[in-house]
Design a protein around this motif. Sequence first.
Motif, PDB file in Angstrom:
ATOM      1  N   ARG A 105       2.257 -12.806  -3.346  1.00  0.00           N
ATOM      2  CA  ARG A 105       3.002 -12.753  -4.608  1.00  0.00           C
ATOM      3  C   ARG A 105       3.619 -11.381  -4.837  1.00  0.00           C
ATOM      4  O   ARG A 105       4.802 -11.263  -5.168  1.00  0.00           O
ATOM      5  N   HIS A 106       2.835 -10.335  -4.660  1.00  0.00           N
ATOM      6  CA  HIS A 106       3.347  -8.996  -4.935  1.00  0.00           C
ATOM      7  C   HIS A 106       4.275  -8.498  -3.833  1.00  0.00           C
ATOM      8  O   HIS A 106       5.126  -7.639  -4.091  1.00  0.00           O
TER       9      HIS A 106
ATOM     10  N   LEU B  97       0.831  -1.202   0.000  1.00  0.00           N
ATOM     11  CA  LEU B  97       0.000   0.000   0.000  1.00  0.00           C
ATOM     12  C   LEU B  97       0.866   1.253   0.000  1.00  0.00           C
ATOM     13  O   LEU B  97       0.570   2.216  -0.709  1.00  0.00           O
ATOM     14  N   LEU B  98       1.964   1.230   0.744  1.00  0.00           N
ATOM     15  CA  LEU B  98       2.834   2.399   0.830  1.00  0.00           C
ATOM     16  C   LEU B  98       3.623   2.647  -0.454  1.00  0.00           C
ATOM     17  O   LEU B  98       3.921   3.797  -0.781  1.00  0.00           O
ATOM     18  N   THR B  99       3.990   1.603  -1.167  1.00  0.00           N
ATOM     19  CA  THR B  99       4.764   1.793  -2.391  1.00  0.00           C
ATOM     20  C   THR B  99       3.897   2.158  -3.587  1.00  0.00           C
ATOM     21  O   THR B  99       4.412   2.631  -4.582  1.00  0.00           O
ATOM     22  N   CYS B 100       2.627   1.926  -3.527  1.00  0.00           N
ATOM     23  CA  CYS B 100       1.615   2.337  -4.516  1.00  0.00           C
ATOM     24  C   CYS B 100       1.661   1.585  -5.848  1.00  0.00           C
ATOM     25  O   CYS B 100       0.629   1.271  -6.391  1.00  0.00           O
ATOM     26  N   PHE B 101       2.818   1.325  -6.425  1.00  0.00           N
ATOM     27  CA  PHE B 101       2.821   0.785  -7.776  1.00  0.00           C
ATOM     28  C   PHE B 101       2.481  -0.696  -7.834  1.00  0.00           C
ATOM     29  O   PHE B 101       2.129  -1.201  -8.893  1.00  0.00           O
TER      30      PHE B 101
ATOM     31  N   TRP C 186       0.166  -1.959  -5.565  1.00  0.00           N
ATOM     32  CA  TRP C 186      -1.146  -2.048  -4.933  1.00  0.00           C
ATOM     33  C   TRP C 186      -2.296  -2.255  -5.924  1.00  0.00           C
ATOM     34  O   TRP C 186      -3.239  -2.988  -5.615  1.00  0.00           O
ATOM     35  N   PRO C 187      -2.289  -1.653  -7.120  1.00  0.00           N
ATOM     36  CA  PRO C 187      -3.421  -1.888  -8.050  1.00  0.00           C
ATOM     37  C   PRO C 187      -3.635  -3.359  -8.392  1.00  0.00           C
ATOM     38  O   PRO C 187      -4.773  -3.794  -8.575  1.00  0.00           O
ATOM     39  N   PHE C 188      -2.559  -4.147  -8.455  1.00  0.00           N
ATOM     40  CA  PHE C 188      -2.705  -5.576  -8.728  1.00  0.00           C
ATOM     41  C   PHE C 188      -3.420  -6.277  -7.579  1.00  0.00           C
ATOM     42  O   PHE C 188      -4.203  -7.194  -7.781  1.00  0.00           O
TER      43      PHE C 188
ATOM     44  N   GLN D 142     -13.547 -14.199  -4.544  1.00  0.00           N
ATOM     45  CA  GLN D 142     -12.764 -15.195  -3.816  1.00  0.00           C
ATOM     46  C   GLN D 142     -11.743 -14.503  -2.920  1.00  0.00           C
ATOM     47  O   GLN D 142     -10.853 -13.811  -3.399  1.00  0.00           O
ATOM     48  N   ARG D 143     -11.870 -14.700  -1.627  1.00  0.00           N
ATOM     49  CA  ARG D 143     -10.972 -14.045  -0.683  1.00  0.00           C
ATOM     50  C   ARG D 143      -9.582 -14.640  -0.715  1.00  0.00           C
ATOM     51  O   ARG D 143      -8.607 -13.955  -0.456  1.00  0.00           O
ATOM     52  N   LEU D 144      -9.475 -15.914  -1.039  1.00  0.00           N
ATOM     53  CA  LEU D 144      -8.169 -16.556  -1.074  1.00  0.00           C
ATOM     54  C   LEU D 144      -7.299 -15.951  -2.176  1.00  0.00           C
ATOM     55  O   LEU D 144      -6.084 -15.832  -2.023  1.00  0.00           O
ATOM     56  N   GLU D 145      -7.905 -15.529  -3.263  1.00  0.00           N
ATOM     57  CA  GLU D 145      -7.157 -14.897  -4.360  1.00  0.00           C
ATOM     58  C   GLU D 145      -6.474 -13.610  -3.891  1.00  0.00           C
ATOM     59  O   GLU D 145      -5.359 -13.299  -4.312  1.00  0.00           O
ATOM     60  N   TYR D 146      -7.131 -12.869  -3.016  1.00  0.00           N
ATOM     61  CA  TYR D 146      -6.531 -11.650  -2.451  1.00  0.00           C
ATOM     62  C   TYR D 146      -5.278 -11.994  -1.656  1.00  0.00           C
ATOM     63  O   TYR D 146      -4.242 -11.335  -1.793  1.00  0.00           O
ATOM     64  N   HIS D 147      -5.350 -13.012  -0.814  1.00  0.00           N
ATOM     65  CA  HIS D 147      -4.201 -13.381   0.015  1.00  0.00           C
ATOM     66  C   HIS D 147      -3.026 -13.865  -0.835  1.00  0.00           C
ATOM     67  O   HIS D 147      -1.869 -13.549  -0.551  1.00  0.00           O
TER      68      HIS D 147
END
Length: 108
Positions: free
Chosen positions: A49-50, A22-26, A28-30, A39-44
Amino acid sequence: TMRQFGFLCLDVVTLPLALPLLLTCFRWPFVCKALSHDQRLEYHIAVARHCLLLVLDVITFPFLLLVILGQHRGPPLWEEMSRSQDMTYHATAIYQGFLVIMDVLTLP
């Protein structure tokens, strides 16, 4: 109920990983794109990954600076940056950075 408890545990684990993203911003959009799915697992998975890709960004940064300063090794890296958001960009940056170091060491 156990499923919700499992997601709560995953939320607690991924929160410290999500804050640098979140702090690096670039990156976060992914993560937001994954969050928009049901699907909540996809978020985790996207956060993990990022976060790893962010660590690779930090490791790759000195090599990227060498390539920018050397300028003649830049075109392959810029081409890879425009095509990829994955680890192939990092591998290309490290490879081109090593080539810049070899160029400097073998100067006549």
